[in-house]
Scaffold this motif. Structure first.
Motif, PDB file in Angstrom:
ATOM      1  N   PHE A 135     -18.389   3.580  19.357  1.00 41.58           N
ATOM      2  CA  PHE A 135     -17.083   3.593  20.007  1.00 41.58           C
ATOM      3  C   PHE A 135     -16.280   4.824  19.610  1.00 41.58           C
ATOM      4  O   PHE A 135     -15.296   5.163  20.259  1.00 41.58           O
ATOM      5  N   ASP A 136     -16.686   5.507  18.534  1.00 42.62           N
ATOM      6  CA  ASP A 136     -15.968   6.659  18.001  1.00 42.62           C
ATOM      7  C   ASP A 136     -16.506   7.927  18.651  1.00 42.62           C
ATOM      8  O   ASP A 136     -17.614   8.371  18.352  1.00 42.62           O
ATOM      9  N   GLN A 137     -15.741   8.518  19.567  1.00 44.97           N
ATOM     10  CA  GLN A 137     -16.181   9.719  20.260  1.00 44.97           C
ATOM     11  C   GLN A 137     -16.253  10.927  19.337  1.00 44.97           C
ATOM     12  O   GLN A 137     -17.096  11.817  19.532  1.00 44.97           O
ATOM     13  N   GLU A 138     -15.385  10.991  18.335  1.00 47.84           N
ATOM     14  CA  GLU A 138     -15.449  12.092  17.375  1.00 47.84           C
ATOM     15  C   GLU A 138     -16.744  12.033  16.579  1.00 47.84           C
ATOM     16  O   GLU A 138     -17.385  13.051  16.326  1.00 47.84           O
ATOM     17  N   PHE A 139     -17.162  10.836  16.187  1.00 45.00           N
ATOM     18  CA  PHE A 139     -18.398  10.659  15.432  1.00 45.00           C
ATOM     19  C   PHE A 139     -19.611  10.975  16.304  1.00 45.00           C
ATOM     20  O   PHE A 139     -20.579  11.588  15.831  1.00 45.00           O
ATOM     21  N   ASN A 140     -19.579  10.580  17.579  1.00 46.58           N
ATOM     22  CA  ASN A 140     -20.662  10.914  18.495  1.00 46.58           C
ATOM     23  C   ASN A 140     -20.793  12.423  18.660  1.00 46.58           C
ATOM     24  O   ASN A 140     -21.908  12.962  18.723  1.00 46.58           O
ATOM     25  N   ARG A 141     -19.655  13.126  18.736  1.00 43.58           N
ATOM     26  CA  ARG A 141     -19.681  14.573  18.912  1.00 43.58           C
ATOM     27  C   ARG A 141     -20.317  15.261  17.698  1.00 43.58           C
ATOM     28  O   ARG A 141     -21.111  16.186  17.836  1.00 43.58           O
ATOM     29  N   LEU A 154     -16.970  24.133  17.719  1.00 42.53           N
ATOM     30  CA  LEU A 154     -16.942  24.540  19.122  1.00 42.53           C
ATOM     31  C   LEU A 154     -15.613  24.190  19.775  1.00 42.53           C
ATOM     32  O   LEU A 154     -15.494  24.274  20.994  1.00 42.53           O
ATOM     33  N   ARG A 155     -14.631  23.816  18.961  1.00 45.92           N
ATOM     34  CA  ARG A 155     -13.365  23.328  19.492  1.00 45.92           C
ATOM     35  C   ARG A 155     -12.261  24.341  19.210  1.00 45.92           C
ATOM     36  O   ARG A 155     -11.961  24.619  18.048  1.00 45.92           O
ATOM     37  N   PRO A 156     -11.627  24.916  20.251  1.00 44.17           N
ATOM     38  CA  PRO A 156     -10.474  25.803  20.018  1.00 44.17           C
ATOM     39  C   PRO A 156      -9.234  24.983  19.690  1.00 44.17           C
ATOM     40  O   PRO A 156      -9.041  23.893  20.228  1.00 44.17           O
ATOM     41  N   MET A 157      -8.398  25.527  18.819  1.00 50.65           N
ATOM     42  CA  MET A 157      -7.188  24.816  18.442  1.00 50.65           C
ATOM     43  C   MET A 157      -6.142  25.814  17.954  1.00 50.65           C
ATOM     44  O   MET A 157      -6.450  26.952  17.596  1.00 50.65           O
ATOM     45  N   LEU A 158      -4.907  25.362  17.959  1.00 48.81           N
ATOM     46  CA  LEU A 158      -3.795  26.128  17.425  1.00 48.81           C
ATOM     47  C   LEU A 158      -3.365  25.511  16.099  1.00 48.81           C
ATOM     48  O   LEU A 158      -3.266  24.284  15.991  1.00 48.81           O
ATOM     49  N   GLY A 163     -29.028  18.109  16.753  1.00 46.77           N
ATOM     50  CA  GLY A 163     -27.866  18.634  17.457  1.00 46.77           C
ATOM     51  C   GLY A 163     -27.353  19.897  16.802  1.00 46.77           C
ATOM     52  O   GLY A 163     -27.970  20.461  15.899  1.00 46.77           O
ATOM     53  N   SER A 164     -26.186  20.325  17.256  1.00 45.59           N
ATOM     54  CA  SER A 164     -25.581  21.554  16.769  1.00 45.59           C
ATOM     55  C   SER A 164     -24.858  21.306  15.450  1.00 45.59           C
ATOM     56  O   SER A 164     -24.329  20.220  15.202  1.00 45.59           O
ATOM     57  N   THR A 165     -24.826  22.337  14.600  1.00 45.67           N
ATOM     58  CA  THR A 165     -24.088  22.270  13.347  1.00 45.67           C
ATOM     59  C   THR A 165     -22.685  22.855  13.485  1.00 45.67           C
ATOM     60  O   THR A 165     -21.987  23.040  12.488  1.00 45.67           O
ATOM     61  N   ALA A 166     -22.273  23.179  14.706  1.00 48.40           N
ATOM     62  CA  ALA A 166     -20.960  23.783  14.924  1.00 48.40           C
ATOM     63  C   ALA A 166     -19.911  22.772  15.361  1.00 48.40           C
ATOM     64  O   ALA A 166     -18.780  23.148  15.623  1.00 48.40           O
ATOM     65  N   GLU A 167     -20.280  21.500  15.456  1.00 45.58           N
ATOM     66  CA  GLU A 167     -19.331  20.486  15.897  1.00 45.58           C
ATOM     67  C   GLU A 167     -18.551  19.924  14.708  1.00 45.58           C
ATOM     68  O   GLU A 167     -19.024  19.937  13.570  1.00 45.58           O
TER      69      GLU A 167
END
Length: 395
Positions: free
Chosen positions: A78-84, A304-308, A259-263
């Motif tokens: 149910f955790d989308q952050e954990f899935n990513r 892989l996530r842009p942020m301010l 999977g990717s190590t950049a998430e």
């Protein structure tokens, strides 16, 4: 009777020696060599399932064309952050190691994810907390599930006996440093015990195709405690980072075979547990009524996530003879290099100034693109000039 084989093992790096030494020749640490008994007399090779009617599977070499091309089925949480972070979900038979500071929320994250997967039979093995403590945490989270089983055990042989009768679809072990095997005569948490217990759990996971989550402790340097071999044996290594005095946490991928190590995933610690943060820029930018100098907005990429993110700097005249340099969430040596560039190439003399730097939100940033925002924040405080909040710096 033959004497049990003993070696001296470094508790810091796992290096072995036939005799005791005060200083480890591999990692150069003092007083880390501890005598350990590698195996008892009259022991046999261990299998997680010792039943006699189970034959040992034999493999033969195959060409790439003979191997079936099957799609990798992942179990969604149910955790989308954990899935990513895992690369799209939980892979059957995979072993995931999760490390982090004490009290950062590793056990809370595992309990919350397990209780949220109502369609799976889950076994949570705790070697650190009692059943009542785990139930109190679950009540605080406001979650309850009938398919979630709790087992307080530190012996791997008893663990596999219960797992064989229960046949869980997901196994969580908290923590691997508390587990011990009867086939190794060493204290729990030692290099030999961690290596043997992880090997037994690895064989169980691969033969039964049961995904396993291991919670691991870390050393004072921030690396996962135990031999480096532990990180090589597992399929994915996740690092749970953040300041316990702040509400925000980052789940970062160090290694991932699927999977990717950049998430990375971002959470906020609230009274009901860990809350997913889908837009981190909203919480990482401070809400201020008035504009102040020494504040710059950095445009950066974490994974892989842009942020301010907000950079806060304070430059003031040193009261004492030696100026102070302090950085929170940023490499202090890199700050020294940026200050040297400002003084050598740009003519800003900061040798007599106290400099304090802070990354908002309690995050630790390694992206080189934040250097420009740090320089702008330093110059803004040095010249006492306010930077516009609608401008983001990257470079």
């Amino acid at each position: 009777m033959a004497k049990a084989r003993t070696l001296y093992v470094c508790q810091n790096c796992g290096s072995t020696s036939a005799k005791w030494m005060g200083k480890c020749p591999s990692c150069q640490e003092w007083n880390t060599m501890v005598e350990e008994v590698l195996e008892k007399e009259n022991t046999k090779a261990y299998r997680w399932d010792d039943s006699k009617d189970k034959g040992i599977r034999s493999n033969r070499p195959k060409t790439l064309k003979e191997i079936e091309d099957t799609a990798l089925h992942r179990t969604q949480t149910f955790d989308q952050e954990f899935n990513r972070v895992l690369g799209g979900g939980i892979v059957p038979g995979s072993i995931v190691l999760i490390g982090g500071e004490p009290g950062i929320g590793k056990s809370t994250l595992m309990l919350q994810i397990g209780l949220g997967m109502s369609d799976l039979k889950i076994l949570y093995v705790s070697g650190e907390e009692s059943e009542q403590q785990i139930k109190l945490r679950a009540q605080r989270l406001g979650l309850s599930e009938d398919n979630y089983y709790i087992l307080t055990e530190t012996n791997t042989q008893k663990l596999f006996k219960q797992a064989k009768s229960l046949q869980p679809e997901l196994l969580i072990i908290d923590s691997i440093q508390t587990m011990h095997s009867d086939y190794i005569e060493a204290t729990p948490g030692s290099v030999s015990q961690i290596r043997e217990c992880t090997g037994e759990i690895q064989r169980y996971a691969k033969e039964t195709q049961t995904p396993v989550f291991l919670v691991g402790h870390i050393t004072k340097e921030g690396s996962i405690a135990g031999p480096k071999l532990l990180e090589h044996m597992v399929d994915a290594v996740l690092q749970f980072e953040g300041d316990r005095n702040h509400n925000y946490r980052i789940l970062r991928t160090i290694k991932n075979r699927f999977g990717s190590t950049a998430e990375l995933g971002i959470y906020e610690m609230v009274d009901k547990g860990l809350r997913q943060v889908s837009n981190p820029s909203e919480i990482l930018l401070g809400n201020r009524e008035e504009q102040l100098s020494g504040i710059a907005i950095a445009g950066m990429i974490e994974g892989l996530r842009p942020m301010l993110i907000e950079v806060q700097a304070l430059v003031t005249t040193a009261v004492y003879g030696t100026p102070q340099r302090s950085a929170t969430g940023f490499d202090l040596r890199r700050l020294h290099m940026l200050l040297a560039v400002l003084e050598k190439r740009c003519g800003f003399s900061m040798a007599t100034q106290d400099i304090f730097l802070n990354i908002a939100g309690g995050l630790r940033v390694d992206d080189p693109a934040i250097d420009l925002a740090i320089i702008c924040a330093l110059l803004s405080s040095f010249e006492d000039e306010v930077l516009p909040l609608e401008v983001a710096f990257a470079g």
